[in-house]
Scaffold this motif. Structure first.
Motif, short mmCIF file in Angstrom:
data_model
loop_
_atom_site.label_atom_id
_atom_site.label_comp_id
_atom_site.label_asym_id
_atom_site.label_seq_id
_atom_site.Cartn_x
_atom_site.Cartn_y
_atom_site.Cartn_z
N MET A 36 24.92 82.29 69.49
CA MET A 36 25.99 82.51 68.98
C MET A 36 26.14 84.21 69.05
SD MET A 36 25.66 81.81 64.71
CE MET A 36 27.11 82.74 63.98
N TYR A 37 27.37 84.56 69.53
CA TYR A 37 27.82 86.02 69.64
C TYR A 37 28.80 86.31 68.68
CZ TYR A 37 28.72 90.24 72.49
OH TYR A 37 28.80 91.54 72.72
N THR A 38 28.56 87.27 67.89
CA THR A 38 29.69 87.75 67.01
C THR A 38 30.14 89.11 67.40
OG1 THR A 38 27.85 88.49 65.43
CG2 THR A 38 29.29 86.44 65.04
N CYS A 39 31.23 89.56 67.55
CA CYS A 39 31.77 90.66 68.09
C CYS A 39 31.44 91.81 66.68
CB CYS A 39 33.24 91.00 68.19
SG CYS A 39 33.46 89.99 69.73
N GLY A 40 30.70 92.87 67.09
CA GLY A 40 30.09 93.80 66.22
C GLY A 40 31.11 95.17 66.08
N GLU A 220 32.65 94.80 77.30
CA GLU A 220 31.07 94.82 76.96
C GLU A 220 30.39 93.40 76.48
OE1 GLU A 220 30.49 96.86 72.77
OE2 GLU A 220 32.18 97.76 73.74
N CYS A 221 31.42 92.64 75.76
CA CYS A 221 31.13 91.61 75.07
C CYS A 221 30.76 90.35 76.26
CB CYS A 221 32.06 90.96 74.06
SG CYS A 221 32.28 92.13 72.71
N VAL A 222 31.63 90.49 77.26
CA VAL A 222 31.47 89.39 78.39
C VAL A 222 29.94 89.58 79.13
CG1 VAL A 222 32.54 88.57 80.56
CG2 VAL A 222 33.99 89.79 78.91
N ILE A 235 28.64 79.56 70.51
CA ILE A 235 29.78 80.22 69.34
C ILE A 235 29.97 81.64 69.75
CG2 ILE A 235 30.20 80.65 66.91
CD1 ILE A 235 28.40 78.05 66.63
N HIS A 236 31.43 81.92 69.82
CA HIS A 236 31.78 83.20 69.85
C HIS A 236 32.63 83.64 68.62
CE1 HIS A 236 32.26 86.61 73.02
NE2 HIS A 236 33.06 87.18 71.94
N ALA A 237 32.36 84.44 67.81
CA ALA A 237 33.14 84.52 66.60
C ALA A 237 33.67 86.32 66.34
CB ALA A 237 32.35 84.13 65.29
N PRO A 245 44.13 91.27 71.13
CA PRO A 245 43.94 90.91 72.75
C PRO A 245 42.42 90.55 73.05
CG PRO A 245 44.10 93.45 72.27
CD PRO A 245 44.20 92.65 71.15
N HIS A 246 41.47 91.16 72.17
CA HIS A 246 40.22 91.24 72.50
C HIS A 246 39.45 89.75 73.03
CE1 HIS A 246 36.10 93.00 72.86
NE2 HIS A 246 35.63 92.09 71.88
N HIS A 247 39.54 88.78 72.54
CA HIS A 247 38.93 87.34 73.09
C HIS A 247 39.79 86.80 74.24
CE1 HIS A 247 36.40 87.13 69.10
NE2 HIS A 247 35.89 88.03 70.06
N GLU A 248 41.27 87.15 74.19
CA GLU A 248 42.00 86.63 75.22
C GLU A 248 41.48 87.31 76.52
OE1 GLU A 248 45.15 84.60 74.81
OE2 GLU A 248 44.49 84.45 77.03
N ASN A 249 41.29 88.95 76.35
CA ASN A 249 40.81 89.49 77.59
C ASN A 249 39.57 89.37 78.07
OD1 ASN A 249 43.32 90.42 77.26
ND2 ASN A 249 42.69 92.71 76.58
N GLU A 250 38.71 88.81 77.18
CA GLU A 250 37.33 88.50 77.36
C GLU A 250 37.25 87.42 78.32
OE1 GLU A 250 34.31 88.09 74.31
OE2 GLU A 250 34.79 90.11 73.30
N ILE A 251 37.81 86.25 77.77
CA ILE A 251 38.05 84.94 78.50
C ILE A 251 38.66 85.02 79.80
CG2 ILE A 251 39.21 82.73 78.29
CD1 ILE A 251 38.86 82.67 75.39
ZN ZN Z 1 33.84 91.11 71.56
#
Ligand code: ZN
Ligand code: AMP
Length: 490
Positions: A36-40, A220-222, A235-237, A245-251
């Protein structure tokens, strides 16, 4: 070593997946493992209790997976380069490093004070700039990104699925993004987002094919999730504000470099609001974790959050933390007295006998129901209600104390401890125990010793007065041949 739950005990976990807005059966990418990855945090200030919500929610979820027997690998990034960090460094006439280090340390201190388990990896963005440049370069080469005056933008028109994750339509994005006039002019589409920014004089920078600069936040998260958890993970949370926009842009970036799978389940906690407004540093309506942990026990702060399902908003009011503190205190008093009574008990039952006798009392049902709640998209409030119901049943069994009830009480005590492995609302460490143990217990035992003295001297009037005083404090006493026993009736 703790025994993992059997398949039958753990049942099936269902998770609300933001990707398709449905509850889905949890099937890990790798058997018995959860990645699992949580955005910090962006480390430019102290965290507030809005930021504490994902920390606590995903801490419980992670501990619950472990409780079920999964091996969990958790990554939480630290964004240590960003406009706000640069702005703060300029304002304080210091370096971005100094700011980032100061608030990274403060963040870890706050996490510890909240009782969250340390992630397995806490990668810093600045340690992955090389990998970010490679990813951006790949996007430029396959024509989903373009360079413009030292900037690199992701071209949203090249990704036909852009917007599908958050359900946003490109037209509304265009309006929302018109901030910087110069940037507006050089972008092909107003929804295009920044992958690389040119450095202004004096700003920290890295060499790149597009000149000196630094990466935008969304890359960075990608990069870090792929590096530390692999191309596809479980899991990405984060909070709901990260959906767009963050997760839309990561995906979008992952998809356009040939990794459409990326994270399997996307989880988002709702906001902590204050007077109907999202708590946010930019609004200035924040309550800092740092201040709150000085006033309340971490268990009370956790209970405050966990009483509400993570996908429902919380309206912050200190009164709610105060009542969580009272609930935690009542749990602690009960817990402490139960432990003390069990120690004094003369029961000679072995653990095996305890199990045999207690099994008939249906106490297991509380655990089963708590697990059922957790399996339903982590209904922590339901699981907590089961813990408090179990406490009430045990309280009734305990008052007055009888060794005949020892087996049930011992078994119930162990069940509470078991459920607390992931909820963590029973104060157990020294700091959390101070209020009751050091003050009240000492006082109670002092009064009992005084009363014993009175009784030995046949001063019955004085002894009765002390009994009445103890009753007033919610303490019931019983004189036995082995001395005076006491318990709380609160
Ligand atoms: Zn992130
Ligand atoms: P930030 O430092 O703003 O990037 O936020 C760090 C984490 O806290 C992210 O997962 C955010 O979604 C989350 N967050 C920020 N503000 C709130 C809030 N008021 N309520 C709940 N979560 C929040």
């Amino acid at each position: 070593m703790r025994r993992a739950l059997t398949e039958q005990e753990k049942g099936t976990i269902y998770i609300y997946n933001s990707r398709n807005r449905k509850k889905e059966k949890f099937i890990p990418v790798q058997e018995n493992k959860v990645a699992m990855y949580t955005c910090g945090p962006t480390v430019y200030n102290y965290i507030h209790i809005g930021n504490a919500r994902p920390l606590i929610v995903f801490d419980v979820i992670k501990k619950y997976f472990e409780y079920c027997g999964y091996e969990v690998k958790h990554v939480q990034n630290i964004t240590d380069i960003d406009d706000r960090i640069i702005g703060k460094a300029i304002a304080e006439k210091t370096s971005t490093n100094e700011i980032a280090n100061r608030y990274t340390k403060a963040f870890f201190d706050d996490c510890k004070a909240l009782g969250t388990k340390k992630p397995d990896f806490s990668p810093k963005a600045t340690d992955y700039v090389g990998e970010m440049i490679s990813l951006i370069n790949e996007l430029v080469k396959n024509d989903t990104a373009y360079e413009a005056e030292g900037n690199v933008f992701f071209d949203v028109s090249k990704d036909s699925q852009y917007g599908s994750f958050s359900g946003k339509d490109l037209n509304s994005m265009e309006l929302g993004n018109r901030v910087d006039e110069k940037i507006t002019k050089i972008k092909r589409n107003q929804g295009d987002f920044s992958l690389w920014k040119p450095a202004k004089p004096g700003e920290p920078s890295w060499d790149s094919p597009w000149g000196k600069g630094r990466p935008g936040w969304h890359t960075e998260c990608v990069v870090m999730s792929a590096k530390l958890l692999g191309g596809e993970f479980d899991i990405h949370a984060g909070g709901v504000d990260l959906i767009f926009p963050h997760h839309e842009n990561e995906i979008a970036q992952a998809r356009c470099v040939g990794n459409p799978k990326f994270a399997k389940y996307w989880m988002h906690n709702e906001f902590v609001n204050i007077k109907d407004k999202k708590m946010a540093k930019s609004v200035g309506n924040v309550v800092l974790v740092n201040d709150l942990v000085k006033k309340y026990r971490k268990e009370a702060i956790r209970l405050f959050f966990l009483q509400t399902h993570y996908r429902k908003p919380i309206s912050y009011d200190e009164k709610h933390i105060e009542s969580a503190e009272s609930a935690v205190e009542s749990m602690y008093r009960f817990w402490f007295l139960l432990k003390k009574a069990m120690k004094r008990s003369t029961s000679k039952l072995s653990d095996k006998e305890v199990l045999k006798i207690a099994k008939n009392q249906h106490l297991d049902q509380y655990k089963k129901d708590a697990i059922r709640c957790m399996n339903e998209d982590f209904n922590t409030s339901g699981a907590i209600a089961e813990m408090f119901s179990l406490k009430s049943v045990l309280e009734q069994l305990m008052e007055p104390w009888s060794d005949d009830n020892y087996a049930e009480l011992k078994y119930g005590h162990d069940l509470l401890l078991d459920l607390d492995k992931f909820l963590c609302i029973i104060p157990k460490d020294e700091k959390s125990q101070i209020p009751f143990e050091s003050l009240e217990i000492k006082k109670i035992e002092g009064l009992i010793a005084e009363r014993t003295n009175n009784r030995n001297n046949k001063e019955w009037g004085k002894a009765d007065k002390i009994r009445a005083k103890l009753m007033g404090m919610g303490v019931v006493i019983e004189d036995t041949k082995d001395g005076t026993r006491w318990w709380s009736n609160k």
